[in-house]
Design a protein around this motif. Structure first.
Motif, PDB file in Angstrom:
ATOM      1  N   GLU A  54      18.065  50.435 -17.333  1.00 22.24           N
ATOM      2  CA  GLU A  54      17.159  50.137 -18.168  1.00 22.24           C
ATOM      3  C   GLU A  54      15.801  49.949 -17.786  1.00 22.24           C
ATOM      4  OE1 GLU A  54      21.032  49.625 -19.067  1.00 22.24           O
ATOM      5  OE2 GLU A  54      20.040  48.317 -17.768  1.00 22.24           O
ATOM      6  N   GLY A  55      15.490  50.416 -16.359  1.00 23.88           N
ATOM      7  CA  GLY A  55      14.437  50.103 -15.702  1.00 23.88           C
ATOM      8  C   GLY A  55      14.118  48.790 -15.310  1.00 23.88           C
ATOM      9  N   VAL A  56      14.849  48.012 -15.231  1.00 19.94           N
ATOM     10  CA  VAL A  56      14.667  46.495 -14.674  1.00 19.94           C
ATOM     11  C   VAL A  56      14.639  46.566 -13.003  1.00 19.94           C
ATOM     12  CG1 VAL A  56      15.203  44.057 -15.058  1.00 19.94           C
ATOM     13  CG2 VAL A  56      15.392  45.868 -16.835  1.00 19.94           C
ATOM     14  N   ARG A  57      13.600  45.786 -12.486  1.00 22.93           N
ATOM     15  CA  ARG A  57      13.918  45.614 -11.256  1.00 22.93           C
ATOM     16  C   ARG A  57      14.767  44.572 -10.737  1.00 22.93           C
ATOM     17  NH1 ARG A  57      13.984  45.964  -6.153  1.00 22.93           N
ATOM     18  NH2 ARG A  57      11.935  46.237  -4.770  1.00 22.93           N
ATOM     19  N   VAL A  58      15.703  44.709  -9.911  1.00 29.71           N
ATOM     20  CA  VAL A  58      16.647  43.784  -9.096  1.00 29.71           C
ATOM     21  C   VAL A  58      16.524  43.641  -7.736  1.00 29.71           C
ATOM     22  CG1 VAL A  58      18.082  43.766 -11.289  1.00 29.71           C
ATOM     23  CG2 VAL A  58      18.690  45.507  -9.431  1.00 29.71           C
ATOM     24  N   GLU A  59      16.923  42.417  -7.348  1.00 25.44           N
ATOM     25  CA  GLU A  59      17.085  42.290  -5.712  1.00 25.44           C
ATOM     26  C   GLU A  59      18.407  42.778  -5.259  1.00 25.44           C
ATOM     27  OE1 GLU A  59      14.138  42.037  -4.077  1.00 25.44           O
ATOM     28  OE2 GLU A  59      13.081  42.092  -5.796  1.00 25.44           O
ATOM     29  N   ARG A  75      14.418  56.402 -16.016  1.00 25.54           N
ATOM     30  CA  ARG A  75      14.736  54.928 -15.388  1.00 25.54           C
ATOM     31  C   ARG A  75      13.403  54.513 -14.970  1.00 25.54           C
ATOM     32  NH1 ARG A  75      19.754  53.442 -11.681  1.00 25.54           N
ATOM     33  NH2 ARG A  75      20.468  54.779 -13.321  1.00 25.54           N
ATOM     34  N   LEU A  76      12.576  55.327 -14.004  1.00 23.01           N
ATOM     35  CA  LEU A  76      11.504  55.018 -13.442  1.00 23.01           C
ATOM     36  C   LEU A  76      10.299  54.924 -14.292  1.00 23.01           C
ATOM     37  CD1 LEU A  76      10.021  53.945 -10.648  1.00 23.01           C
ATOM     38  CD2 LEU A  76       9.861  56.505 -10.299  1.00 23.01           C
ATOM     39  N   ARG A  77      10.327  55.964 -15.216  1.00 19.20           N
ATOM     40  CA  ARG A  77       9.162  55.763 -15.966  1.00 19.20           C
ATOM     41  C   ARG A  77       9.185  54.394 -16.899  1.00 19.20           C
ATOM     42  NH1 ARG A  77       6.262  60.271 -19.875  1.00 19.20           N
ATOM     43  NH2 ARG A  77       5.259  59.010 -21.305  1.00 19.20           N
ATOM     44  N   THR A  78      10.442  54.020 -17.579  1.00 17.64           N
ATOM     45  CA  THR A  78      10.544  52.834 -18.281  1.00 17.64           C
ATOM     46  C   THR A  78      10.047  51.550 -17.387  1.00 17.64           C
ATOM     47  OG1 THR A  78      12.569  53.708 -19.198  1.00 17.64           O
ATOM     48  CG2 THR A  78      12.121  51.342 -19.334  1.00 17.64           C
ATOM     49  N   HIS A  79      10.428  51.662 -16.285  1.00 17.35           N
ATOM     50  CA  HIS A  79       9.948  50.527 -15.197  1.00 17.35           C
ATOM     51  C   HIS A  79       8.233  50.543 -15.022  1.00 17.35           C
ATOM     52  CE1 HIS A  79       9.968  47.596 -11.884  1.00 17.35           C
ATOM     53  NE2 HIS A  79       9.217  48.406 -11.321  1.00 17.35           N
ATOM     54  N   LEU A  80       7.834  51.652 -14.968  1.00 17.57           N
ATOM     55  CA  LEU A  80       6.342  51.745 -14.744  1.00 17.57           C
ATOM     56  C   LEU A  80       5.595  51.273 -16.065  1.00 17.57           C
ATOM     57  CD1 LEU A  80       6.034  55.349 -12.786  1.00 17.57           C
ATOM     58  CD2 LEU A  80       5.642  53.099 -11.776  1.00 17.57           C
ATOM     59  N   GLU A  81       6.131  51.527 -17.118  1.00 19.81           N
ATOM     60  CA  GLU A  81       5.526  51.279 -18.223  1.00 19.81           C
ATOM     61  C   GLU A  81       5.815  49.822 -18.592  1.00 19.81           C
ATOM     62  OE1 GLU A  81       5.854  55.325 -21.411  1.00 19.81           O
ATOM     63  OE2 GLU A  81       7.713  53.808 -21.018  1.00 19.81           O
ATOM     64  N   ALA A  82       6.812  49.431 -18.537  1.00 20.45           N
ATOM     65  CA  ALA A  82       7.178  47.965 -18.754  1.00 20.45           C
ATOM     66  C   ALA A  82       6.336  46.888 -17.826  1.00 20.45           C
ATOM     67  CB  ALA A  82       8.716  47.657 -18.400  1.00 20.45           C
ATOM     68  N   GLU A  83       5.845  47.209 -16.659  1.00 19.30           N
ATOM     69  CA  GLU A  83       5.096  46.526 -15.607  1.00 19.30           C
ATOM     70  C   GLU A  83       3.878  46.839 -15.550  1.00 19.30           C
ATOM     71  OE1 GLU A  83       6.469  44.296 -13.787  1.00 19.30           O
ATOM     72  OE2 GLU A  83       8.460  44.732 -14.749  1.00 19.30           O
ATOM     73  N   GLY A  84       3.509  47.804 -16.520  1.00 25.46           N
ATOM     74  CA  GLY A  84       2.049  48.105 -16.811  1.00 25.46           C
ATOM     75  C   GLY A  84       1.459  48.771 -15.295  1.00 25.46           C
ATOM     76  N   LEU A  85       2.337  49.553 -14.879  1.00 29.68           N
ATOM     77  CA  LEU A  85       1.869  50.141 -13.409  1.00 29.68           C
ATOM     78  C   LEU A  85       1.343  51.820 -13.807  1.00 29.68           C
ATOM     79  CD1 LEU A  85       4.905  48.903 -11.264  1.00 29.68           C
ATOM     80  CD2 LEU A  85       2.551  48.028 -11.514  1.00 29.68           C
ATOM     81  N   ALA A  86       1.480  52.291 -14.929  1.00 32.94           N
ATOM     82  CA  ALA A  86       0.917  53.534 -15.252  1.00 32.94           C
ATOM     83  C   ALA A  86       0.706  53.731 -16.659  1.00 32.94           C
ATOM     84  CB  ALA A  86       2.110  54.768 -14.796  1.00 32.94           C
ATOM     85  N   ASP A  87      -0.106  54.484 -16.971  1.00 31.90           N
ATOM     86  CA  ASP A  87      -0.604  54.597 -18.307  1.00 31.90           C
ATOM     87  C   ASP A  87      -0.139  56.046 -19.079  1.00 31.90           C
ATOM     88  OD1 ASP A  87      -2.697  56.111 -17.385  1.00 31.90           O
ATOM     89  OD2 ASP A  87      -4.196  54.684 -17.862  1.00 31.90           O
ATOM     90  N   GLU A  88      -0.465  56.257 -20.038  1.00 33.10           N
ATOM     91  CA  GLU A  88      -0.202  57.514 -20.635  1.00 33.10           C
ATOM     92  C   GLU A  88      -1.109  58.622 -20.149  1.00 33.10           C
ATOM     93  OE1 GLU A  88       1.953  58.611 -22.888  1.00 33.10           O
ATOM     94  OE2 GLU A  88       2.929  56.631 -22.890  1.00 33.10           O
ATOM     95  N   ALA A  89      -2.433  58.087 -19.471  1.00 26.95           N
ATOM     96  CA  ALA A  89      -3.262  59.353 -18.939  1.00 26.95           C
ATOM     97  C   ALA A  89      -2.230  59.784 -17.768  1.00 26.95           C
ATOM     98  CB  ALA A  89      -4.284  58.747 -18.543  1.00 26.95           C
ATOM     99  N   PHE A  90      -1.695  58.908 -16.768  1.00 27.59           N
ATOM    100  CA  PHE A  90      -1.083  59.245 -15.501  1.00 27.59           C
ATOM    101  C   PHE A  90       0.020  60.060 -16.098  1.00 27.59           C
ATOM    102  CE2 PHE A  90       2.683  58.089 -13.044  1.00 27.59           C
ATOM    103  CZ  PHE A  90       2.129  58.603 -11.904  1.00 27.59           C
ATOM    104  N   PHE A  91       0.942  59.693 -17.071  1.00 27.51           N
ATOM    105  CA  PHE A  91       2.106  60.507 -17.449  1.00 27.51           C
ATOM    106  C   PHE A  91       1.527  61.933 -18.000  1.00 27.51           C
ATOM    107  CE2 PHE A  91       3.879  56.088 -18.134  1.00 27.51           C
ATOM    108  CZ  PHE A  91       4.621  56.138 -17.033  1.00 27.51           C
ATOM    109  N   ALA A  92       0.512  62.161 -18.561  1.00 30.54           N
ATOM    110  CA  ALA A  92       0.035  63.161 -18.882  1.00 30.54           C
ATOM    111  C   ALA A  92      -0.426  64.211 -17.993  1.00 30.54           C
ATOM    112  CB  ALA A  92      -0.926  63.096 -20.105  1.00 30.54           C
ATOM    113  N   ALA A  93      -1.098  63.492 -16.756  1.00 32.38           N
ATOM    114  CA  ALA A  93      -1.569  64.176 -15.589  1.00 32.38           C
ATOM    115  C   ALA A  93      -0.316  64.864 -14.733  1.00 32.38           C
ATOM    116  CB  ALA A  93      -2.341  63.442 -14.883  1.00 32.38           C
TER     117      ALA A  93
END
Length: 356
Positions: free
Chosen positions: A12-17, A280-298
């Protein structure tokens, strides 16, 4: 997955330890990993399309295994040496090998068009499992030289049924060779399921040879990177080999000559599609605000450009001089080979159209 495995990023893109394996990365490194995954999948998809259109003789897809390959490859240093099988397109990408060099092999233009020593990335090996012995021997050599490096060998779950792999495990164990055995368990050795290959999890085989084995979520690029990095560091410290079993899934066919619908059902494929390593990684990036639509489009645009480049270059590759097949039969000249070459050359010339 009923068998415990190292996981740092859930489906689900959730970071765990994890108590033993840590991974600290900034947003830039996470975005770079995502870019690798997307570009590699796009190039792989182009390989499938080119084969279907008669431009390649064969293509073994890595679809679904991108995280296992990118994560493990990004854990290695440039000075480490890697021995692939024939599906490690993502590893090749991370080692700086041009995808066109891979395409040349499957087009029959060359037997291997990159210099292994330039990228510390050996040529593809189609003989199942033999590269594990090559890697072990190389690792034994660098250990005797006192080199500050490790060696890594890639192979699939089906290869573990080959004697070469068991021999490599034993040689590596008794010599404390600085080698990491990275098994991508995609659960299908062509049409043979894991149940027909083994009665215990593959990573447990290492115990019988006297070295550690670990199972990692092969669709978790962060876990694959962290576990492989630790194993490579252990090897460099002189503590011997490690077996990593990356539990993943081959979402496509074994190769383009295979029809997986003949031996597995769609429900199984759908289950693993929901565990897609890129999503999985995209969901994590989106949920944490680490990448925006411009990044994914690029990234999508970069991947599309890579695929388009491959297509254009492959379709314009010149055919090799067929007489070259005689050149390296022996290290030096050989009368019989010279005679056969001359006969073949004359035979080829007989098809020439007069005046063309």
């Amino acid at each position: 997955m009923s068998i415990p495995c190292v996981q740092l990023l859930t489906p689900e893109g959730v970071r765990v330890e994890h108590p033993e394996y840590k991974f600290e990365a900034d947003a830039g490194e996470l975005r770079d990993l995502y870019r690798d995954l997307v570009v590699v999948r796009r190039v792989d998809g182009e390989g499938i399309a080119l084969q279907r259109q008669g431009e390649l003789g064969l293509w073994p897809s890595l679809l679904g295994q991108e995280a296992a390959q990118v994560g493990s490859a990004r854990a290695a240093r440039a000075t480490d040496y890697v021995f692939p099988s024939y599906r490690e397109h993502g590893v090749a990408w991370c080692r700086g090998v041009d995808p066109l060099a891979l395409m040349e092999v499957f087009r029959g233009v060359s037997h291997g068009s990159w210099n292994p020593d330039e990228r510390n990335f050996h040529l593809y090996t189609l003989v199942i499992g033999s590269q594990t012995l090559h890697a072990t021997g190389y690792a034994m050599g660098v250990a005797k030289d006192g080199a500050d490096m490790a060696v890594m060998a890639y192979f699939g779950d089906g290869a573990t049924s080959q004697g070469d792999v068991s021999e490599a495990f034993n040689f590596a164990a008794v010599s404390d060779a600085p080698v990491v055995f990275f098994c991508q368990n995609n659960q299908w050795a062509i049409s043979e399921s894991n149940e027909k290959q083994t009665r215990v999890p593959l990573h447990q085989r290492a115990q019988g040879f006297g070295f550690p084995g670990i199972r990692v979520d092969g669709n978790d690029v962060l876990a694959c990177l962290a576990v492989t990095r630790a194993a490579l560091e252990r090897a460099r410290r002189g503590e011997g080999p490690t077996l990593i079993e990356a539990y993943t899934y081959r979402m496509g066919a074994h190769t383009t000559s295979d029809d997986p619908t003949r031996y597995r059902d769609s429900a199984e494929v759908a289950l693993w599609e929901a565990r897609d390593p890129i999503l999985r990684l995209r969901t994590h990036l989106e949920a944490e605000g680490l990448a925006d639509e411009a990044f994914f489009a690029a990234v999508d645009a970069e991947a599309e450009a890579a695929g388009r480049r491959v297509r254009e270059k492959v379709r314009t590759m010149p055919d090799p001089d067929r007489s070259l097949m005689f050149r390296h039969t022996y290290a030096g000249a050989h009368a019989l080979v010279d005679e056969e070459r001359d006969e073949f050359t004359a035979y080829q010339a007989s098809f020439a159209v007069e005046g063309s």
